[in-house]
Design an enzyme around this catalytic site. Structure first.
Site, PDB file in Angstrom:
ATOM      1  N   HIS A  77       0.840  -1.198   0.000  1.00 15.79           N
ATOM      2  CA  HIS A  77       0.000   0.000   0.000  1.00 15.79           C
ATOM      3  C   HIS A  77       0.876   1.249   0.000  1.00 15.79           C
ATOM      4  CE1 HIS A  77      -3.981  -1.898   1.627  1.00 15.79           C
ATOM      5  NE2 HIS A  77      -3.534  -2.482   0.535  1.00 15.79           N
ATOM      6  N   TYR A 205      -8.518   5.238   8.444  1.00 18.34           N
ATOM      7  CA  TYR A 205      -8.657   5.534   9.872  1.00 18.34           C
ATOM      8  C   TYR A 205      -9.666   6.673   9.992  1.00 18.34           C
ATOM      9  CZ  TYR A 205      -4.164   3.094  10.715  1.00 18.34           C
ATOM     10  OH  TYR A 205      -3.150   2.171  10.793  1.00 18.34           O
ATOM     11  N   PRO A 297      -2.645  -0.172  19.271  1.00 15.91           N
ATOM     12  CA  PRO A 297      -2.507  -0.632  17.881  1.00 15.91           C
ATOM     13  C   PRO A 297      -2.664   0.456  16.816  1.00 15.91           C
ATOM     14  CG  PRO A 297      -4.588  -1.385  18.818  1.00 15.91           C
ATOM     15  CD  PRO A 297      -3.816  -0.761  19.932  1.00 15.91           C
ATOM     16  N   LYS A 301       2.342  -0.600  15.143  1.00 14.70           N
ATOM     17  CA  LYS A 301       3.780  -0.722  15.415  1.00 14.70           C
ATOM     18  C   LYS A 301       4.178  -1.967  16.233  1.00 14.70           C
ATOM     19  CE  LYS A 301       5.155   2.824  13.282  1.00 14.70           C
ATOM     20  NZ  LYS A 301       5.141   2.352  11.922  1.00 14.70           N
ATOM     21  N   TYR A 388       4.848   6.282   9.953  1.00  6.99           N
ATOM     22  CA  TYR A 388       3.943   5.172   9.626  1.00  6.99           C
ATOM     23  C   TYR A 388       4.681   4.085   8.833  1.00  6.99           C
ATOM     24  CZ  TYR A 388      -0.448   2.793   8.715  1.00  6.99           C
ATOM     25  OH  TYR A 388      -1.461   1.846   8.688  1.00  6.99           O
TER      26      TYR A 388
HETATM   27  P1  FAD Z   1       3.195 -12.537  21.563  1.00  3.21           P
HETATM   28  O1  FAD Z   1       2.636 -12.571  20.194  1.00  3.21           O
HETATM   29  O2  FAD Z   1       2.313 -12.182  22.688  1.00  3.21           O
HETATM   30  O3  FAD Z   1       3.826 -13.971  21.825  1.00  3.21           O
HETATM   31  C1  FAD Z   1       4.280 -14.372  23.091  1.00  3.21           C
HETATM   32  C2  FAD Z   1       4.184 -15.871  23.193  1.00  3.21           C
HETATM   33  O4  FAD Z   1       4.702 -16.278  24.450  1.00  3.21           O
HETATM   34  C3  FAD Z   1       2.752 -16.377  23.115  1.00  3.21           C
HETATM   35  O5  FAD Z   1       2.648 -17.377  22.138  1.00  3.21           O
HETATM   36  C4  FAD Z   1       2.464 -16.889  24.520  1.00  3.21           C
HETATM   37  O6  FAD Z   1       1.571 -17.976  24.526  1.00  3.21           O
HETATM   38  C5  FAD Z   1       3.864 -17.290  24.973  1.00  3.21           C
HETATM   39  N1  FAD Z   1       3.996 -17.309  26.430  1.00  3.21           N
HETATM   40  C6  FAD Z   1       3.481 -16.446  27.341  1.00  3.21           C
HETATM   41  N2  FAD Z   1       3.810 -16.821  28.584  1.00  3.21           N
HETATM   42  C7  FAD Z   1       4.564 -17.934  28.475  1.00  3.21           C
HETATM   43  C8  FAD Z   1       5.194 -18.787  29.419  1.00  3.21           C
HETATM   44  N3  FAD Z   1       5.086 -18.556  30.725  1.00  3.21           N
HETATM   45  N4  FAD Z   1       5.879 -19.853  28.963  1.00  3.21           N
HETATM   46  C9  FAD Z   1       5.975 -20.096  27.632  1.00  3.21           C
HETATM   47  N5  FAD Z   1       5.383 -19.322  26.690  1.00  3.21           N
HETATM   48  C10 FAD Z   1       4.694 -18.248  27.100  1.00  3.21           C
HETATM   49  N6  FAD Z   1      -0.247  -5.055  16.780  1.00  3.21           N
HETATM   50  C11 FAD Z   1      -0.463  -4.366  15.677  1.00  3.21           C
HETATM   51  O7  FAD Z   1       0.504  -3.812  15.133  1.00  3.21           O
HETATM   52  N7  FAD Z   1      -1.731  -4.317  15.143  1.00  3.21           N
HETATM   53  C12 FAD Z   1      -2.805  -4.953  15.729  1.00  3.21           C
HETATM   54  O8  FAD Z   1      -3.919  -4.899  15.239  1.00  3.21           O
HETATM   55  C13 FAD Z   1      -2.606  -5.670  16.906  1.00  3.21           C
HETATM   56  N8  FAD Z   1      -3.628  -6.301  17.544  1.00  3.21           N
HETATM   57  C14 FAD Z   1      -3.373  -6.965  18.721  1.00  3.21           C
HETATM   58  C15 FAD Z   1      -4.411  -7.596  19.406  1.00  3.21           C
HETATM   59  C16 FAD Z   1      -4.166  -8.264  20.620  1.00  3.21           C
HETATM   60  C17 FAD Z   1      -5.319  -8.929  21.369  1.00  3.21           C
HETATM   61  C18 FAD Z   1      -2.849  -8.297  21.152  1.00  3.21           C
HETATM   62  C19 FAD Z   1      -2.567  -9.009  22.469  1.00  3.21           C
HETATM   63  C20 FAD Z   1      -1.819  -7.680  20.442  1.00  3.21           C
HETATM   64  C21 FAD Z   1      -2.071  -7.008  19.234  1.00  3.21           C
HETATM   65  N9  FAD Z   1      -1.051  -6.378  18.509  1.00  3.21           N
HETATM   66  C22 FAD Z   1      -1.283  -5.690  17.399  1.00  3.21           C
HETATM   67  C23 FAD Z   1       0.304  -6.424  18.925  1.00  3.21           C
HETATM   68  C24 FAD Z   1       1.092  -7.498  18.192  1.00  3.21           C
HETATM   69  O9  FAD Z   1       0.253  -8.570  17.865  1.00  3.21           O
HETATM   70  C25 FAD Z   1       2.206  -7.874  19.117  1.00  3.21           C
HETATM   71  O10 FAD Z   1       3.054  -6.746  19.222  1.00  3.21           O
HETATM   72  C26 FAD Z   1       2.999  -9.107  18.686  1.00  3.21           C
HETATM   73  O11 FAD Z   1       2.190 -10.252  18.801  1.00  3.21           O
HETATM   74  C27 FAD Z   1       4.235  -9.253  19.579  1.00  3.21           C
HETATM   75  O12 FAD Z   1       4.797 -10.497  19.362  1.00  3.21           O
HETATM   76  P2  FAD Z   1       5.544 -11.241  20.532  1.00  3.21           P
HETATM   77  O13 FAD Z   1       6.046 -12.503  19.913  1.00  3.21           O
HETATM   78  O14 FAD Z   1       6.508 -10.334  21.183  1.00  3.21           O
HETATM   79  O15 FAD Z   1       4.428 -11.546  21.631  1.00  3.21           O
HETATM   80  C1  PHB Z   2      -5.037  -4.565  11.355  1.00  2.00           C
HETATM   81  O1  PHB Z   2      -5.209  -4.805  10.138  1.00  2.00           O
HETATM   82  O2  PHB Z   2      -5.313  -5.399  12.224  1.00  2.00           O
HETATM   83  C2  PHB Z   2      -4.540  -3.237  11.757  1.00  2.00           C
HETATM   84  C3  PHB Z   2      -4.117  -2.334  10.802  1.00  2.00           C
HETATM   85  C4  PHB Z   2      -3.650  -1.086  11.186  1.00  2.00           C
HETATM   86  C5  PHB Z   2      -3.618  -0.771  12.516  1.00  2.00           C
HETATM   87  C6  PHB Z   2      -4.017  -1.668  13.474  1.00  2.00           C
HETATM   88  C7  PHB Z   2      -4.492  -2.917  13.101  1.00  2.00           C
HETATM   89  O3  PHB Z   2      -3.184   0.470  12.884  1.00  2.00           O
END
Ligand code: FAD
Ligand code: PHB
Length: 402
Positions: A77, A205, A297, A301, A388
């Site tokens: 995009h 947005y 979100p 980022k 962005y």
């Molecule tokens: P996570 O994806 O949280 O992965 C951590 C992993 O560690 C998980 O699989 C968990 O099960 C595991 N874990 C936890 N505790 C333990 C333990 N004690 N022992 C072993 N394993 C463990 N970001 C955006 O940019 N846009 C979005 O729309 C967006 N939506 C989101 C919606 C939700 C509900 C959440 C929670 C986050 C969202 N985010 C979004 C943020 C983005 O998804 C996260 O920044 C990203 O998932 C970070 O990745 P991570 O691997 O650091 O953490």
């Molecule tokens: C998404 O597609 O889930 C999404 C996109 C942009 C955002 C947040 C979430 O700023």
């Protein structure tokens, strides 16, 4: 209960995008790692989260050898639209920065990384219970866990805390060793995933009188849409009909006319939070991704920061094992935090400008003025576009080529 002991170079806690990507980057450097994940692989793949990748993140995934499907299926995009009180403005990402963003779901990245790990034969333990860190402050840390009733212990050189906001790694550090910064926002995002050809070409947005809404997508046949909702709301209170009615009202004409409310295949409410812990290193344990920071979100980022953290961490571990010393490990925290705070600032700024806040008349005028300034000022648009599409990743003090 028997106990089994093994050894590896790095234990990675968590198989989200941070843990899986770190595992893949290390594996390509010939560094052994074991991934321990509390949930099942299917559960991890079932979580619907982020969808927007910065160019720098795409570059890292390419470098990790997991970008083939991303290139085939991801959608580039060149702009995003902001709507405010009937005014629409396209932020020309590509024209203003020379860069774009790629739409490719976190679920797909996770699947690509899981497939690559299985193909490489590198070990992952899913449904690992009671993961516990030992001696993370000493030169020989250990991590124990339980699998099928058997306690295992892994001796290692380093622990990577990639276990998200609710994980065990940050929680293992005494509070007096951490400094935390937090802001909790007084609303959540209700998100819906639905099979529908997106009636919008780019992300939209919208800041409307009824609250924020976002029109996003996952593919040419699947949309992801959000509306701001009260924190106390439960998903059951939001029928599909109610969601689409509210979404149409907030998006305004053109889009409202084109949205046929398809049945949701996923619906969830996420709270919005800004959070940072400092430092990111505690002895031989390094935090990365959501374990170290949370962004609301709005700026898309969270996933991108997780990718840059583990890129820096793999470089630091590579230097250590190539006998280039500890310097990059020592600098890991500072290097990540520079980028983290900038993404925190941008996500906080986007959140403030685009949501309805309970607040005073002065704050509302400020929001109005800020958005009008953004629409009218090429300099303000350039600043937004630069953030962005993502600030460049540094490589040993210089920008990574893109
Ligand atoms: P996570 O994806 O949280 O992965 C951590 C992993 O560690 C998980 O699989 C968990 O099960 C595991 N874990 C936890 N505790 C333990 C333990 N004690 N022992 C072993 N394993 C463990 N970001 C955006 O940019 N846009 C979005 O729309 C967006 N939506 C989101 C919606 C939700 C509900 C959440 C929670 C986050 C969202 N985010 C979004 C943020 C983005 O998804 C996260 O920044 C990203 O998932 C970070 O990745 P991570 O691997 O650091 O953490
Ligand atoms: C998404 O597609 O889930 C999404 C996109 C942009 C955002 C947040 C979430 O700023």
């Amino acid at each position: 209960m028997t106990s089994r002991e093994t050894r590896t170079q790095v234990v990675i806690v968590g198989a989200g995008p941070s843990g899986l990507l770190l595992g893949q980057l290390l594996q390509r450097q010939g560094i052994d790692a074991v991934i321990l994940e509390r949930r099942s692989a299917d559960y991890v793949l079932g979580r619907i989260r982020a969808g927007v990748l910065e160019q720098g993140s795409v570059d890292v995934l390419e470098h990790a050898g997991v970008a083939a499907r991303l290139h085939a299926e991801g959608m580039r995009h060149d702009g995003v639209e902001i709507r405010f009180r009937g005014r629409r403005h396209r932020i020309e990402l590509k024209a203003l920065t020379g860069r774009n963003v790629t739409i490719y779901g976190q679920t797909e990245i996770t699947r690509d990384l899981m497939d690559a790990r299985v193909a490489s034969g590198a070990p992952s333990v899913y449904e690992a219970e009671d993961v516990t860190l030992h001696d993370w402050d000493a030169t020989s840390p250990r991590v124990s866990y339980r699998e099928h009733g058997v306690v295992h212990e892994i001796a290692c050189d380093f622990i990577a805390g990639c276990d998200g906001y609710h994980g065990v790694c940050r929680a293992s550090i005494p509070l007096e060793r951490q400094r935390t910064f937090e802001r909790v926002y007084p609303f959540g995002w209700l998100g819906v995933l639905a099979d529908m050809s997106p009636p919008w070409a780019e992300l939209v947005y919208a800041n409307s009188e009824c609250g924020f809404a976002l029109a996003s997508m996952r593919s040419r046949t699947r949309v992801r849409c959000y509306v701001q909702c009260p924190l106390e709301d439960r998903v059951e209170q939001w029928s599909d009909q109610r969601f689409w009615d509210e979404f149409r009202r907030r998006m305004g004409e053109e889009i409202a006319d084109r949205v046929i409310g398809a049945p949701s295949i996923e619906k969830s409410i996420a709270p919005l939070r800004s959070f940072v812990v400092e430092p990111l290193r505690f002895g031989r344990m390094f935090l990365a991704g959501d374990a170290a920071h949370i962004v609301p979100p709005t700026g898309a980022k969270g996933l991108n920061l997780a990718i840059s953290d583990v890129f820096y961490l793999h470089e630091a571990l590579r230097d250590f094992y190539c006998a280039r010393g500890d310097r990059a490990l020592d600098e890991y925290s500072i290097r990540c935090l520079r980028r983290i705070w900038r993404a925190e600032r941008f996500s906080w700024w986007m959140t403030r400008q685009l949501h309805q806040f309970p607040g005073d008349a002065f704050s509302r005028r400020m929001q109005e003025t800020e958005l009008e300034y953004l629409f009218d000022s090429p300099a303000a648009q350039e600043s937004m576009a630069e953030n962005y599409v993502g600030l460049p990743l540094e490589q040993a003090g210089v920008s990574m080529p893109v």
